[in-house]
Design a protein around this motif. Structure first.
Motif, PDB file in Angstrom:
ATOM      1  N   ASN A 142       5.682  -0.135  11.421  1.00  0.00           N
ATOM      2  CA  ASN A 142       5.838  -1.425  10.765  1.00  0.00           C
ATOM      3  C   ASN A 142       4.740  -2.346  11.265  1.00  0.00           C
ATOM      4  OD1 ASN A 142       6.738  -3.728   9.516  1.00  0.00           O
ATOM      5  ND2 ASN A 142       8.414  -4.083  10.947  1.00  0.00           N
ATOM      6  N   LEU A 143       3.619  -2.380  10.548  1.00  0.00           N
ATOM      7  CA  LEU A 143       2.454  -3.148  10.966  1.00  0.00           C
ATOM      8  C   LEU A 143       2.226  -4.303   9.988  1.00  0.00           C
ATOM      9  CD1 LEU A 143       0.134  -0.148  11.899  1.00  0.00           C
ATOM     10  CD2 LEU A 143       1.463  -1.576  13.453  1.00  0.00           C
ATOM     11  N   LYS A 144       2.759  -5.440  10.304  1.00  0.00           N
ATOM     12  CA  LYS A 144       2.729  -6.571   9.382  1.00  0.00           C
ATOM     13  C   LYS A 144       1.352  -7.200   9.242  1.00  0.00           C
ATOM     14  CE  LYS A 144       7.577  -7.817  10.068  1.00  0.00           C
ATOM     15  NZ  LYS A 144       8.529  -8.884  10.457  1.00  0.00           N
ATOM     16  N   SER A 145       0.497  -7.058  10.246  1.00  0.00           N
ATOM     17  CA  SER A 145      -0.810  -7.709  10.214  1.00  0.00           C
ATOM     18  C   SER A 145      -1.942  -6.773   9.822  1.00  0.00           C
ATOM     19  CB  SER A 145      -1.122  -8.324  11.593  1.00  0.00           C
ATOM     20  OG  SER A 145      -0.167  -9.300  11.948  1.00  0.00           O
ATOM     21  N   LEU A 146      -1.640  -5.507   9.549  1.00  0.00           N
ATOM     22  CA  LEU A 146      -2.683  -4.520   9.293  1.00  0.00           C
ATOM     23  C   LEU A 146      -3.507  -4.879   8.054  1.00  0.00           C
ATOM     24  CD1 LEU A 146      -3.645  -1.810  10.539  1.00  0.00           C
ATOM     25  CD2 LEU A 146      -2.346  -0.669   8.741  1.00  0.00           C
ATOM     26  N   LYS A 147      -4.848  -4.910   8.218  1.00  0.00           N
ATOM     27  CA  LYS A 147      -5.765  -5.216   7.126  1.00  0.00           C
ATOM     28  C   LYS A 147      -6.664  -4.030   6.784  1.00  0.00           C
ATOM     29  CE  LYS A 147      -6.001 -10.142   8.299  1.00  0.00           C
ATOM     30  NZ  LYS A 147      -6.913 -11.248   8.725  1.00  0.00           N
ATOM     31  N   GLU A 159       3.588  13.107   7.576  1.00  0.00           N
ATOM     32  CA  GLU A 159       4.421  11.933   7.366  1.00  0.00           C
ATOM     33  C   GLU A 159       3.589  10.679   7.569  1.00  0.00           C
ATOM     34  OE1 GLU A 159       8.685  12.138   8.738  1.00  0.00           O
ATOM     35  OE2 GLU A 159       7.776  13.561  10.119  1.00  0.00           O
ATOM     36  N   PHE A 160       3.575   9.835   6.569  1.00  0.00           N
ATOM     37  CA  PHE A 160       2.786   8.615   6.646  1.00  0.00           C
ATOM     38  C   PHE A 160       3.544   7.468   6.004  1.00  0.00           C
ATOM     39  CE2 PHE A 160      -0.089   5.735   4.298  1.00  0.00           C
ATOM     40  CZ  PHE A 160      -0.683   5.113   5.382  1.00  0.00           C
ATOM     41  N   SER A 161       3.745   6.409   6.753  1.00  0.00           N
ATOM     42  CA  SER A 161       4.432   5.236   6.214  1.00  0.00           C
ATOM     43  C   SER A 161       4.028   4.010   7.009  1.00  0.00           C
ATOM     44  CB  SER A 161       5.953   5.421   6.288  1.00  0.00           C
ATOM     45  OG  SER A 161       6.606   4.256   5.853  1.00  0.00           O
ATOM     46  N   ILE A 162       3.275   3.074   6.422  1.00  0.00           N
ATOM     47  CA  ILE A 162       2.927   1.784   7.019  1.00  0.00           C
ATOM     48  C   ILE A 162       3.554   0.724   6.088  1.00  0.00           C
ATOM     49  CG2 ILE A 162       1.042   0.325   7.762  1.00  0.00           C
ATOM     50  CD1 ILE A 162       1.164   2.892   9.328  1.00  0.00           C
ATOM     51  N   GLU A 163       4.555  -0.155   6.535  1.00  0.00           N
ATOM     52  CA  GLU A 163       5.248  -1.176   5.751  1.00  0.00           C
ATOM     53  C   GLU A 163       4.311  -2.258   5.314  1.00  0.00           C
ATOM     54  OE1 GLU A 163       8.325  -3.500   7.576  1.00  0.00           O
ATOM     55  OE2 GLU A 163       9.316  -3.569   5.711  1.00  0.00           O
ATOM     56  N   LEU A 164       4.178  -2.311   4.099  1.00  0.00           N
ATOM     57  CA  LEU A 164       3.207  -3.211   3.424  1.00  0.00           C
ATOM     58  C   LEU A 164       3.970  -4.416   2.893  1.00  0.00           C
ATOM     59  CD1 LEU A 164       0.278  -3.568   2.326  1.00  0.00           C
ATOM     60  CD2 LEU A 164       1.048  -2.434   0.254  1.00  0.00           C
ATOM     61  N   ILE A 165       3.601  -5.606   3.326  1.00  0.00           N
ATOM     62  CA  ILE A 165       4.310  -6.809   2.872  1.00  0.00           C
ATOM     63  C   ILE A 165       3.445  -7.730   2.016  1.00  0.00           C
ATOM     64  CG2 ILE A 165       5.886  -6.784   4.844  1.00  0.00           C
ATOM     65  CD1 ILE A 165       4.240  -9.096   6.018  1.00  0.00           C
ATOM     66  N   GLU A 166       2.108  -7.545   2.036  1.00  0.00           N
ATOM     67  CA  GLU A 166       1.265  -8.375   1.192  1.00  0.00           C
ATOM     68  C   GLU A 166      -0.066  -7.684   0.913  1.00  0.00           C
ATOM     69  OE1 GLU A 166       0.447 -12.058   3.100  1.00  0.00           O
ATOM     70  OE2 GLU A 166      -0.586 -11.157   4.793  1.00  0.00           O
ATOM     71  N   LEU A 167      -0.683  -8.049  -0.197  1.00  0.00           N
ATOM     72  CA  LEU A 167      -2.004  -7.569  -0.555  1.00  0.00           C
ATOM     73  C   LEU A 167      -3.028  -8.662  -0.253  1.00  0.00           C
ATOM     74  CD1 LEU A 167      -1.170  -5.915  -3.996  1.00  0.00           C
ATOM     75  CD2 LEU A 167      -1.600  -4.750  -1.840  1.00  0.00           C
ATOM     76  N   PRO A 168      -4.280  -8.293   0.030  1.00  0.00           N
ATOM     77  CA  PRO A 168      -5.284  -9.315   0.353  1.00  0.00           C
ATOM     78  C   PRO A 168      -5.527 -10.271  -0.814  1.00  0.00           C
ATOM     79  CG  PRO A 168      -6.306  -7.168   0.013  1.00  0.00           C
ATOM     80  CD  PRO A 168      -4.834  -6.937   0.077  1.00  0.00           C
ATOM     81  N   ASN A 169      -5.720 -11.524  -0.505  1.00  0.00           N
ATOM     82  CA  ASN A 169      -5.918 -12.538  -1.540  1.00  0.00           C
ATOM     83  C   ASN A 169      -7.210 -12.354  -2.328  1.00  0.00           C
ATOM     84  OD1 ASN A 169      -3.523 -13.948  -0.997  1.00  0.00           O
ATOM     85  ND2 ASN A 169      -4.485 -15.088   0.671  1.00  0.00           N
ATOM     86  N   ASN A 170      -8.198 -11.678  -1.714  1.00  0.00           N
ATOM     87  CA  ASN A 170      -9.476 -11.499  -2.397  1.00  0.00           C
ATOM     88  C   ASN A 170      -9.495 -10.275  -3.297  1.00  0.00           C
ATOM     89  OD1 ASN A 170      -9.531  -9.460  -0.522  1.00  0.00           O
ATOM     90  ND2 ASN A 170     -11.601  -9.879   0.204  1.00  0.00           N
ATOM     91  N   CYS A 185       6.905   0.320  -1.936  1.00  0.00           N
ATOM     92  CA  CYS A 185       6.605  -0.731  -0.955  1.00  0.00           C
ATOM     93  C   CYS A 185       7.693  -1.800  -1.044  1.00  0.00           C
ATOM     94  CB  CYS A 185       5.226  -1.328  -1.211  1.00  0.00           C
ATOM     95  SG  CYS A 185       3.878  -0.138  -1.034  1.00  0.00           S
ATOM     96  N   SER A 186       8.835  -1.495  -0.465  1.00  0.00           N
ATOM     97  CA  SER A 186       9.997  -2.375  -0.607  1.00  0.00           C
ATOM     98  C   SER A 186       9.812  -3.720   0.091  1.00  0.00           C
ATOM     99  CB  SER A 186      11.245  -1.675  -0.058  1.00  0.00           C
ATOM    100  OG  SER A 186      11.046  -1.305   1.305  1.00  0.00           O
ATOM    101  N   GLY A 187       8.883  -3.779   1.043  1.00  0.00           N
ATOM    102  CA  GLY A 187       8.665  -5.033   1.753  1.00  0.00           C
ATOM    103  C   GLY A 187       7.644  -5.931   1.087  1.00  0.00           C
ATOM    104  N   LEU A 188       6.991  -5.446   0.039  1.00  0.00           N
ATOM    105  CA  LEU A 188       5.972  -6.234  -0.646  1.00  0.00           C
ATOM    106  C   LEU A 188       6.615  -7.435  -1.337  1.00  0.00           C
ATOM    107  CD1 LEU A 188       2.931  -6.297  -1.297  1.00  0.00           C
ATOM    108  CD2 LEU A 188       3.453  -5.045  -3.395  1.00  0.00           C
ATOM    109  N   GLN A 189       6.157  -8.636  -0.983  1.00  0.00           N
ATOM    110  CA  GLN A 189       6.803  -9.857  -1.461  1.00  0.00           C
ATOM    111  C   GLN A 189       6.163 -10.426  -2.710  1.00  0.00           C
ATOM    112  OE1 GLN A 189       6.731 -12.398   1.972  1.00  0.00           O
ATOM    113  NE2 GLN A 189       7.968 -11.024   3.210  1.00  0.00           N
ATOM    114  N   SER A 190       4.854 -10.220  -2.893  1.00  0.00           N
ATOM    115  CA  SER A 190       4.182 -10.754  -4.070  1.00  0.00           C
ATOM    116  C   SER A 190       2.869 -10.021  -4.302  1.00  0.00           C
ATOM    117  CB  SER A 190       3.914 -12.256  -3.902  1.00  0.00           C
ATOM    118  OG  SER A 190       3.024 -12.488  -2.825  1.00  0.00           O
ATOM    119  N   ILE A 191       2.358 -10.114  -5.524  1.00  0.00           N
ATOM    120  CA  ILE A 191       1.071  -9.529  -5.886  1.00  0.00           C
ATOM    121  C   ILE A 191       0.152 -10.660  -6.309  1.00  0.00           C
ATOM    122  CG2 ILE A 191      -0.153  -7.995  -7.487  1.00  0.00           C
ATOM    123  CD1 ILE A 191       2.314  -6.288  -7.648  1.00  0.00           C
ATOM    124  N   PRO A 192      -1.001 -10.809  -5.648  1.00  0.00           N
ATOM    125  CA  PRO A 192      -1.918 -11.895  -6.005  1.00  0.00           C
ATOM    126  C   PRO A 192      -2.597 -11.633  -7.344  1.00  0.00           C
ATOM    127  CG  PRO A 192      -2.909 -10.464  -4.372  1.00  0.00           C
ATOM    128  CD  PRO A 192      -1.490  -9.996  -4.545  1.00  0.00           C
TER     129      PRO A 192
END
Length: 204
Positions: A142-147, A159-170, A185-192
């Motif tokens: 669970n890497l919330k800051s991973l870019k 096995e590969f799973s990194i919890e994705l909560i947002e996509l880059p704004n650019n 990506c159940s943790g994804l909150q919005s799509i820019p």
């Protein structure tokens, strides 16, 4: 050298040996050391030679080291961990006390078969490089800051799973983007905003 802050033994990235004479036993370095880079470090352990508590950057590419340290070390200042090509290092220790760590580079770490769970739980981690870790079987966390994440040539990764909560704004500026798949990506909150007219397939 009690005031030593910066220590660097440099060798070109593709050289496995560095001709530096090391007296045995090697006396401990300054407890205030903040930057350590030792290309092709020839010994199999750090032992008590280095105090890692004050380190901000720790770089030992192509070294012969087989163990970093025992147990959990206090690493409150560590930001960069660079262990490119450390082929004798089988596993990494607990990094749960590395609360500022932003970059972990393990390129061509050929014997790594398992990441310590603490690494994939570091909430400040922004860059993770696993390219060439051919024996790595699992990367789940669970890497919330991973870019930035690279895992090319990880042929054993099952096995590969990194919890994705947002996509880059650019992402709008990625003119070559044609398809976007964020299914699962159940943790994804919005799509820019996406590039206009380019994206022809979106799967959520």
């Amino acid at each position: 050298m009690p005031q030593l802050r910066f220590l660097k033994f440099y060798a070109p990235w593709d050289e496995k040996q560095l001709n530096v004479y090391i007296p045995i036993p090697l006396k401990p370095f300054s407890a205030r050391l903040k930057y350590l880079e030792w290309n092709s470090y020839p010994l199999n352990s750090l032992s008590s030679m280095f105090c890692v508590e004050q380190l901000v950057e720790f770089r030992m590419p192509n070294s012969q080291i087989s163990k970093l340290w025992d147990g959990t070390q206090e690493l409150p200042n560590l930001i960069v961990l660079y262990l490119y090509g450390c082929n004798k290092l089988v596993k990494l220790p607990d990094f749960s006390k590395a609360t500022k760590l932003k970059t972990i580079d393990l390129w061509n770490y050929e014997k790594l078969y398992q990441l310590h769970p603490s690494i994939l739980s570091i909430q400040t981690l922004e860059e993770l490089y696993l390219t060439g870790c051919t024996k790595l079987e699992c990367a789940k966390g669970n890497l919330k800051s991973l870019k930035t994440f690279y895992a090319y040539n990880c042929s054993s990764l099952k096995e590969f799973s990194i919890e994705l909560i947002e996509l880059p704004n650019n992402i709008k500026a990625q003119s070559r983007l044609r398809a976007l798949d964020v299914s699962g990506c159940s943790g994804l909150q919005s799509i820019p905003e996406l590039p206009p007219k380019n994206v022809t397939q979106i799967q959520c």
